[in-house]
Design a protein around this motif. Structure first.
Motif, PDB file in Angstrom:
ATOM      1  N   ILE A  43       0.838  -1.209   0.000  1.00 60.11           N
ATOM      2  CA  ILE A  43       0.000   0.000   0.000  1.00 60.11           C
ATOM      3  C   ILE A  43       0.866   1.250   0.000  1.00 60.11           C
ATOM      4  N   GLY A  44       1.927   1.246   0.782  1.00 60.87           N
ATOM      5  CA  GLY A  44       2.837   2.394   0.806  1.00 60.87           C
ATOM      6  C   GLY A  44       3.514   2.626  -0.530  1.00 60.87           C
ATOM      7  N   SER A  90       0.975   3.959  -3.070  1.00 60.56           N
ATOM      8  CA  SER A  90       0.651   5.364  -2.780  1.00 60.56           C
ATOM      9  C   SER A  90       1.767   6.291  -3.244  1.00 60.56           C
ATOM     10  N   GLY A 111       1.807   6.165  -7.097  1.00 63.56           N
ATOM     11  CA  GLY A 111       0.554   6.644  -7.668  1.00 63.56           C
ATOM     12  C   GLY A 111       0.546   8.132  -7.915  1.00 63.56           C
ATOM     13  N   GLY A 112       1.142   8.892  -7.026  1.00 62.95           N
ATOM     14  CA  GLY A 112       1.172  10.342  -7.197  1.00 62.95           C
ATOM     15  C   GLY A 112       1.963  10.755  -8.417  1.00 62.95           C
TER      16      GLY A 112
END
Length: 60
Positions: A28-29, A32, A35-36
Motif C-alpha cells: 500500500i505504501g 501510494s 501513484g502520485g
C-alpha cells in the motif's frame, strides 16, 4: 492441559498473519508513493493532448 500449551500451530498462524499484514502495508505504501507521480505524468500528457487539439490548422 499440557497438550494445549505444547501446540504451536496457533502461534505459527499468528506469525503468518503478521507477515501478511506487513507485506500488505508495504505494498500500500509503495502504490501510494508511485501513484502520485503516475497521476502527475498522466495529467501532463492530457494537457499536451488538449493543447495539441487547439493548435491552429497547418497551412499548405
Amino acid at each position: 492441559m499440557p497438550k494445549f500449551f505444547q501446540n504451536e500451530s496457533g502461534a505459527t498462524a499468528l506469525e503468518y498473519g503478521l507477515i501478511a499484514a506487513l507485506i500488505a502495508v508495504a505494498i500500500i505504501g509503495a502504490v501510494s508513493a508511485v501513484g502520485g507521480s503516475v497521476s502527475t505524468t498522466f495529467d501532463e500528457i492530457s494537457d499536451e493532448i488538449d493543447s495539441a487539439g487547439t493548435a491552429p490548422p497547418a497551412t499548405e
